[in-house]
Design a protein around this motif. Structure first.
Motif, PDB file in Angstrom:
ATOM      1  N   VAL A  36       0.846  -1.202   0.000  1.00  0.00           N
ATOM      2  CA  VAL A  36       0.000   0.000   0.000  1.00  0.00           C
ATOM      3  C   VAL A  36       0.881   1.253   0.000  1.00  0.00           C
ATOM      4  CG1 VAL A  36      -1.557   1.386   1.451  1.00  0.00           C
ATOM      5  CG2 VAL A  36      -2.072  -1.019   1.001  1.00  0.00           C
ATOM      6  N   LYS A  37       1.889   1.265   0.870  1.00  0.00           N
ATOM      7  CA  LYS A  37       2.786   2.420   0.949  1.00  0.00           C
ATOM      8  C   LYS A  37       3.537   2.628  -0.369  1.00  0.00           C
ATOM      9  CE  LYS A  37       3.693   2.327   5.967  1.00  0.00           C
ATOM     10  NZ  LYS A  37       2.908   1.149   6.395  1.00  0.00           N
ATOM     11  N   ALA A  38       4.043   1.534  -0.945  1.00  0.00           N
ATOM     12  CA  ALA A  38       4.799   1.635  -2.196  1.00  0.00           C
ATOM     13  C   ALA A  38       3.907   2.106  -3.344  1.00  0.00           C
ATOM     14  CB  ALA A  38       5.433   0.284  -2.530  1.00  0.00           C
ATOM     15  N   LEU A  39       2.681   1.610  -3.388  1.00  0.00           N
ATOM     16  CA  LEU A  39       1.759   2.032  -4.453  1.00  0.00           C
ATOM     17  C   LEU A  39       1.365   3.489  -4.285  1.00  0.00           C
ATOM     18  CD1 LEU A  39      -0.535  -1.131  -4.704  1.00  0.00           C
ATOM     19  CD2 LEU A  39       0.981  -0.248  -6.504  1.00  0.00           C
ATOM     20  N   ALA A  40       1.153   3.924  -3.040  1.00  0.00           N
ATOM     21  CA  ALA A  40       0.795   5.323  -2.808  1.00  0.00           C
ATOM     22  C   ALA A  40       1.906   6.253  -3.307  1.00  0.00           C
ATOM     23  CB  ALA A  40       0.515   5.556  -1.329  1.00  0.00           C
ATOM     24  N   LYS A  41       3.158   5.888  -3.027  1.00  0.00           N
ATOM     25  CA  LYS A  41       4.289   6.687  -3.501  1.00  0.00           C
ATOM     26  C   LYS A  41       4.357   6.686  -5.026  1.00  0.00           C
ATOM     27  CE  LYS A  41       7.367   6.098   0.483  1.00  0.00           C
ATOM     28  NZ  LYS A  41       8.595   5.437   0.968  1.00  0.00           N
ATOM     29  N   ALA A  42       4.156   5.504  -5.623  1.00  0.00           N
ATOM     30  CA  ALA A  42       4.224   5.389  -7.082  1.00  0.00           C
ATOM     31  C   ALA A  42       3.111   6.194  -7.749  1.00  0.00           C
ATOM     32  CB  ALA A  42       4.135   3.922  -7.491  1.00  0.00           C
ATOM     33  N   CYS A  43       1.928   6.164  -7.166  1.00  0.00           N
ATOM     34  CA  CYS A  43       0.803   6.912  -7.738  1.00  0.00           C
ATOM     35  C   CYS A  43       1.041   8.417  -7.627  1.00  0.00           C
ATOM     36  CB  CYS A  43      -0.501   6.526  -7.036  1.00  0.00           C
ATOM     37  SG  CYS A  43      -1.055   4.846  -7.388  1.00  0.00           S
ATOM     38  N   GLU A  44       1.598   8.833  -6.510  1.00  0.00           N
ATOM     39  CA  GLU A  44       1.875  10.253  -6.329  1.00  0.00           C
ATOM     40  C   GLU A  44       2.937  10.716  -7.329  1.00  0.00           C
ATOM     41  OE1 GLU A  44       3.085  13.389  -2.766  1.00  0.00           O
ATOM     42  OE2 GLU A  44       2.977  11.242  -2.342  1.00  0.00           O
ATOM     43  N   LYS A  45       3.925   9.858  -7.536  1.00  0.00           N
ATOM     44  CA  LYS A  45       5.030  10.194  -8.438  1.00  0.00           C
ATOM     45  C   LYS A  45       4.557  10.308  -9.883  1.00  0.00           C
ATOM     46  CE  LYS A  45       8.716   7.816  -7.569  1.00  0.00           C
ATOM     47  NZ  LYS A  45       9.701   6.720  -7.563  1.00  0.00           N
ATOM     48  N   THR A  46       3.687   9.386 -10.295  1.00  0.00           N
ATOM     49  CA  THR A  46       3.264   9.327 -11.706  1.00  0.00           C
ATOM     50  C   THR A  46       2.004  10.138 -11.992  1.00  0.00           C
ATOM     51  OG1 THR A  46       1.920   7.355 -11.311  1.00  0.00           O
ATOM     52  CG2 THR A  46       4.221   7.000 -11.965  1.00  0.00           C
ATOM     53  N   GLY A  47       1.263  10.486 -10.939  1.00  0.00           N
ATOM     54  CA  GLY A  47      -0.016  11.151 -11.151  1.00  0.00           C
ATOM     55  C   GLY A  47      -1.072  10.232 -11.723  1.00  0.00           C
ATOM     56  N   LYS A  48      -0.840   8.930 -11.619  1.00  0.00           N
ATOM     57  CA  LYS A  48      -1.760   7.936 -12.174  1.00  0.00           C
ATOM     58  C   LYS A  48      -2.095   6.914 -11.093  1.00  0.00           C
ATOM     59  CE  LYS A  48      -1.778   3.973 -15.322  1.00  0.00           C
ATOM     60  NZ  LYS A  48      -0.927   2.916 -15.888  1.00  0.00           N
ATOM     61  N   GLN A  49      -3.366   6.544 -10.983  1.00  0.00           N
ATOM     62  CA  GLN A  49      -3.708   5.432 -10.090  1.00  0.00           C
ATOM     63  C   GLN A  49      -4.470   4.363 -10.852  1.00  0.00           C
ATOM     64  OE1 GLN A  49      -5.769   5.667  -6.020  1.00  0.00           O
ATOM     65  NE2 GLN A  49      -6.727   3.906  -7.012  1.00  0.00           N
ATOM     66  N   PRO A  50      -3.895   3.174 -10.970  1.00  0.00           N
ATOM     67  CA  PRO A  50      -4.653   2.069 -11.559  1.00  0.00           C
ATOM     68  C   PRO A  50      -5.864   1.736 -10.681  1.00  0.00           C
ATOM     69  CG  PRO A  50      -2.313   1.513 -11.317  1.00  0.00           C
ATOM     70  CD  PRO A  50      -2.556   2.756 -10.541  1.00  0.00           C
ATOM     71  N   GLN A  51      -6.821   1.052 -11.263  1.00  0.00           N
ATOM     72  CA  GLN A  51      -7.926   0.506 -10.464  1.00  0.00           C
ATOM     73  C   GLN A  51      -7.321  -0.545  -9.530  1.00  0.00           C
ATOM     74  OE1 GLN A  51     -11.034  -2.036 -12.399  1.00  0.00           O
ATOM     75  NE2 GLN A  51     -12.340  -0.280 -11.925  1.00  0.00           N
ATOM     76  N   LEU A  52      -7.664  -0.482  -8.242  1.00  0.00           N
ATOM     77  CA  LEU A  52      -7.017  -1.351  -7.254  1.00  0.00           C
ATOM     78  C   LEU A  52      -8.017  -2.285  -6.587  1.00  0.00           C
ATOM     79  CD1 LEU A  52      -4.679   1.244  -5.475  1.00  0.00           C
ATOM     80  CD2 LEU A  52      -4.067  -0.352  -7.312  1.00  0.00           C
ATOM     81  N   PHE A  53      -7.599  -3.528  -6.434  1.00  0.00           N
ATOM     82  CA  PHE A  53      -8.346  -4.541  -5.698  1.00  0.00           C
ATOM     83  C   PHE A  53      -7.469  -5.046  -4.553  1.00  0.00           C
ATOM     84  CE2 PHE A  53      -9.942  -4.614  -9.981  1.00  0.00           C
ATOM     85  CZ  PHE A  53     -11.258  -5.056  -9.942  1.00  0.00           C
ATOM     86  N   VAL A  54      -8.050  -5.237  -3.395  1.00  0.00           N
ATOM     87  CA  VAL A  54      -7.346  -5.926  -2.315  1.00  0.00           C
ATOM     88  C   VAL A  54      -7.569  -7.424  -2.477  1.00  0.00           C
ATOM     89  CG1 VAL A  54      -7.296  -6.394   0.169  1.00  0.00           C
ATOM     90  CG2 VAL A  54      -7.362  -4.037  -0.652  1.00  0.00           C
ATOM     91  N   GLN A  55      -6.478  -8.186  -2.528  1.00  0.00           N
ATOM     92  CA  GLN A  55      -6.589  -9.643  -2.590  1.00  0.00           C
ATOM     93  C   GLN A  55      -6.784 -10.182  -1.186  1.00  0.00           C
ATOM     94  OE1 GLN A  55      -3.453 -11.750  -4.612  1.00  0.00           O
ATOM     95  NE2 GLN A  55      -4.249 -13.758  -4.015  1.00  0.00           N
ATOM     96  N   VAL A  56      -7.828 -10.965  -1.012  1.00  0.00           N
ATOM     97  CA  VAL A  56      -8.151 -11.557   0.286  1.00  0.00           C
ATOM     98  C   VAL A  56      -7.785 -13.043   0.251  1.00  0.00           C
ATOM     99  CG1 VAL A  56      -9.980 -12.004   1.962  1.00  0.00           C
ATOM    100  CG2 VAL A  56     -10.064  -9.922   0.565  1.00  0.00           C
ATOM    101  N   ASN A  57      -7.075 -13.497   1.260  1.00  0.00           N
ATOM    102  CA  ASN A  57      -6.762 -14.927   1.390  1.00  0.00           C
ATOM    103  C   ASN A  57      -8.010 -15.608   1.969  1.00  0.00           C
ATOM    104  OD1 ASN A  57      -5.758 -17.469   1.882  1.00  0.00           O
ATOM    105  ND2 ASN A  57      -3.915 -16.775   2.937  1.00  0.00           N
TER     106      ASN A  57
END
Length: 220
Positions: free
Chosen positions: A108-129
């Motif tokens: 989550v932290k890594a994706l938040a940084k990546a989204c902020e950096k690129t200005g893009k957010q892919p559609q996100l799903f949480v995978q549940v075990n």
């Protein structure tokens, strides 16, 4: 009609029939063709038949084959359905339109940084075990509220949940549980169901089904 088009028609017809049995609109179910391990020459016939959503397991494999395919067909939508290492978050956000395997705080932290950096957010799903399997990726059901809360705090919008039921068990109860969890957390999307059980998944609320073998035949 090509063999790929025939397989695609059959899967789409099965999805439509399952949706209607559940009194759902077939248009509410997105078919993701799982193209992992398949070469571009195996993928192109499905694109030619009209398929636009494709799923890959690994960032590196997708990066090797999809830029050229997307240059040919710019409206292709690419889904990451396999586990994602946090150090690949930047590359994944740049390459994929949807990521189905958000499953832990560090990601989550890594994706938040990546989204902020690129200005893009892919559609996100949480995978549940969903079956509490030790060897399988995914967030434990008991940890789901905390992970969703953390994602929200980090500015990430989670669109839905994803799960892969235990292989040896009847999948229906696990699909029903994922549907219930998504409903409980007001998440509109459910990514569940594969070649052997996608019709059951559709009847139990799937909005995205991930189908490989039924579309491509045996893995390449």
């Amino acid at each position: 009609m090509s063999e790929a088009a025939e397989r695609l028609d059959e899967v789409q017809a099965n999805i439509g029939a399952a949706a209607r049995r559940a009194q759902r609109d077939p248009a509410d179910v997105r078919l993701i063709a799982v193209s992992k391990t398949h070469a571009p020459d195996a993928i192109r016939p499905l694109i030619a038949a009209g398929q636009r959503h494709f799923g890959e397991n690994r960032v590196q494999e997708a990066a090797a084959k999809w830029p050229a395919l997307r240059a040919e067909t710019p409206d292709v939508v690419l889904h990451l359905i396999g586990q994602l290492q946090s150090n690949k978050a930047d590359e994944a956000v740049a390459l994929f339109d949807a990521i189905h395997s958000v499953d832990r705080s560090s990601l989550v932290k890594a994706l938040a940084k990546a989204c902020e950096k690129t200005g893009k957010q892919p559609q996100l799903f949480v995978q549940v075990n969903i079956g509490d399997e030790e060897q399988k990726g995914g967030c434990a059901t008991r940890d789901l509220p905390a992970l969703l809360g953390e994602a929200k705090d980090m500015g990430l919008e989670i669109a839905g949940l994803m799960a892969i039921p235990p292989a040896a068990l009847e999948p229906a109860p696990f699909f029903a549980l994922l549907d219930e969890l998504a409903e409980r957390h007001a998440l509109p999307l459910r990514s569940m169901g594969m070649s052997g059980d996608y019709e059951t998944a559709v009847m139990l609320g799937a909005t995205h089904v991930r189908v490989g073998t039924a579309l491509f035949g045996a893995r390449g």
